[in-house]
Each structure stands twice: as C-alpha cells, then as structure tokens.
Design an enzyme around this catalytic site. Structure first.
Site, mmCIF file in Angstrom:
data_model
loop_
_atom_site.group_PDB
_atom_site.id
_atom_site.type_symbol
_atom_site.label_atom_id
_atom_site.label_comp_id
_atom_site.label_asym_id
_atom_site.label_seq_id
_atom_site.Cartn_x
_atom_site.Cartn_y
_atom_site.Cartn_z
ATOM 1 N N PRO A 124 0.818 -1.223 0.000
ATOM 2 C CA PRO A 124 0.000 0.000 0.000
ATOM 3 C C PRO A 124 0.851 1.271 0.000
ATOM 4 O O PRO A 124 0.527 2.244 -0.693
ATOM 5 C CB PRO A 124 -0.831 -0.127 1.283
ATOM 6 N N TYR A 125 1.929 1.258 0.770
ATOM 7 C CA TYR A 125 2.827 2.420 0.812
ATOM 8 C C TYR A 125 3.466 2.656 -0.553
ATOM 9 O O TYR A 125 3.514 3.792 -1.044
ATOM 10 C CB TYR A 125 3.899 2.190 1.875
ATOM 11 N N MET A 126 3.972 1.595 -1.181
ATOM 12 C CA MET A 126 4.607 1.737 -2.489
ATOM 13 C C MET A 126 3.603 2.197 -3.547
ATOM 14 O O MET A 126 3.924 3.017 -4.421
ATOM 15 C CB MET A 126 5.253 0.425 -2.920
ATOM 16 N N ALA A 128 0.989 4.037 -2.966
ATOM 17 C CA ALA A 128 0.748 5.451 -2.683
ATOM 18 C C ALA A 128 1.867 6.310 -3.251
ATOM 19 O O ALA A 128 1.617 7.365 -3.868
ATOM 20 C CB ALA A 128 0.620 5.667 -1.173
ATOM 21 N N LYS A 129 3.103 5.882 -3.063
ATOM 22 C CA LYS A 129 4.235 6.631 -3.602
ATOM 23 C C LYS A 129 4.201 6.653 -5.134
ATOM 24 O O LYS A 129 4.475 7.676 -5.760
ATOM 25 C CB LYS A 129 5.550 6.027 -3.106
#
Length: 209
Positions: A124-126, A128-129
C-alpha cells in the site's frame, strides 16, 4: 529560497531541518502538534502547526519551494497511507502549483514504480508513492524526486551510490538522505529529475549534478 518542510518532525525531516539551520538555508518546519514546536524553536527553526489531513494551505506562506518527507509511519494502517502518503502529497503538489512555487522536492522510495514487487505489508505504501509521484510529474511544477532504498539509522557517511550494483546493497541511512535533501534544496537549478539514493562511496555532488 525558503523551503516548507512537510513532515519536519519525522526521522528524516528532523535531521534535514537541523542540517539546513546549521547551513543557514531558510526553512519553515510544518509539524502536526504544538508540543512538537519547542524542539524546532530551540534550534532557531520556525515551526508552523498544520495537518495533512486538514487545512494546511496557510503553511505555504512565505515559502518558495516545498520538501515532502512526510509519512504515515509503520504503525498505521492503509487508511492513513492513503490520506497522508498519497492524498497529502497530491494536495501539497496542487497547492504548490497554485501558489507558483519554484519547486517540489519529493522523498519517495526505491522501486515505488513496482508496488507489487514489494513485501506484502509495504505494497500500500509503495502504491501510494507510485501514484503521488505520477501526479507530481504531471502537475506542471518543477520537481525533484529522491528514491532512497531501505532506510537505516546509521550515522551519515555522506557517501552515495546511484545503483544497487554500485552500492552492493539496497540501503541508505536516513542521515544520508537528509544530506542529499540539503544538497538539492541548496541547488535550485536541479529540476525535473529523479535520483535513486543508496549508501556508497561517492559524494552527493557526483550523484545530483
């Protein structure tokens, strides 16, 4: 040029703010809570309290460029990742464009363009980035995207590499990222560029020209 540091109270943000203050580079530190302000004031750094999940346009007053190094952190869920790492970064880019800022400097992540190749909890973080970086590229504001590898708490070596083959590993200290940020902020001619950052053996001037 004065830089608004979004995420100033984070691990990279604090180190960058301290380096910038010591170097005489004008910054404004955007923080979420009043109780975070004394740390910055004690070091002669101007804080502004604003929240990426609320109204924060006023924080840009008097600033010419923005450094985005905010993050929802490892102890939050995908909901905060969406609101801070993705939507917060997008809103900051839109405000920067609206206000005609000279540059937006994004701290992204190595291999953010391939979220499904990340460990499951990091996807999810990747993602988002990946989306925030794509929005920035298409936003018509001059930008620099820094893509550090796996972050460590080692002391600053101030030596860098730009590929995994060169580095022999995929990591970089947060302290080295802070030094790289300072170099970018102090060199306004660096625009519309993306840089992979790893611990290595070369000075930052050889990586970011």
């Amino acid at each position: 040029m004065t830089a608004l540091v979004i995420g100033a109270n984070g691990q990279i943000g604090k180190q960058f703010c301290e380096l910038a203050q010591q170097a005489g580079t004008p910054i404004k530190a955007m923080i979420r809570k009043d109780e975070q302000a004394p740390w910055f004031r004690e070091r002669g750094i101007e804080p502004v309290v604003a929240d990426l999940e609320g109204e924060f346009e006023y924080a840009f007053e008097g600033c010419d460029q923005v450094v985005f190094t905010a993050g929802s952190g490892p102890h939050t869920g995908p909901d905060k990742t969406l609101l801070i790492d993705l939507y917060g970064a997008i809103r900051a880019a839109d405000i920067a464009k609206q206000k005609g800022l000279a540059r937006y400097i994004m701290v992204s992540a190595m291999r953010a363009e391939k979220p499904l190749e990340a460990p499951e909890k990091m996807r999810p973080y990747m993602a988002a980035k990946f989306a925030a970086d794509a929005h920035l590229r298409s936003s018509d504001i001059p930008y620099v995207i820094l893509k550090p590898g796996r972050l460590t708490d080692e002391a600053a070596s101030r030596r860098f590499a730009s590929t995994v083959d060169e580095a022999g590993d995929n990591q970089i200290s947060r302290a080295n990222v802070a030094h790289a940020l300072l170099h970018v902020v102090q060199n306004p001619g660096v625009i519309n560029q993306e840089y992979l950052l790893l611990d290595g053996k070369r000075p930052i001037e050889e990586i970011i020209r």
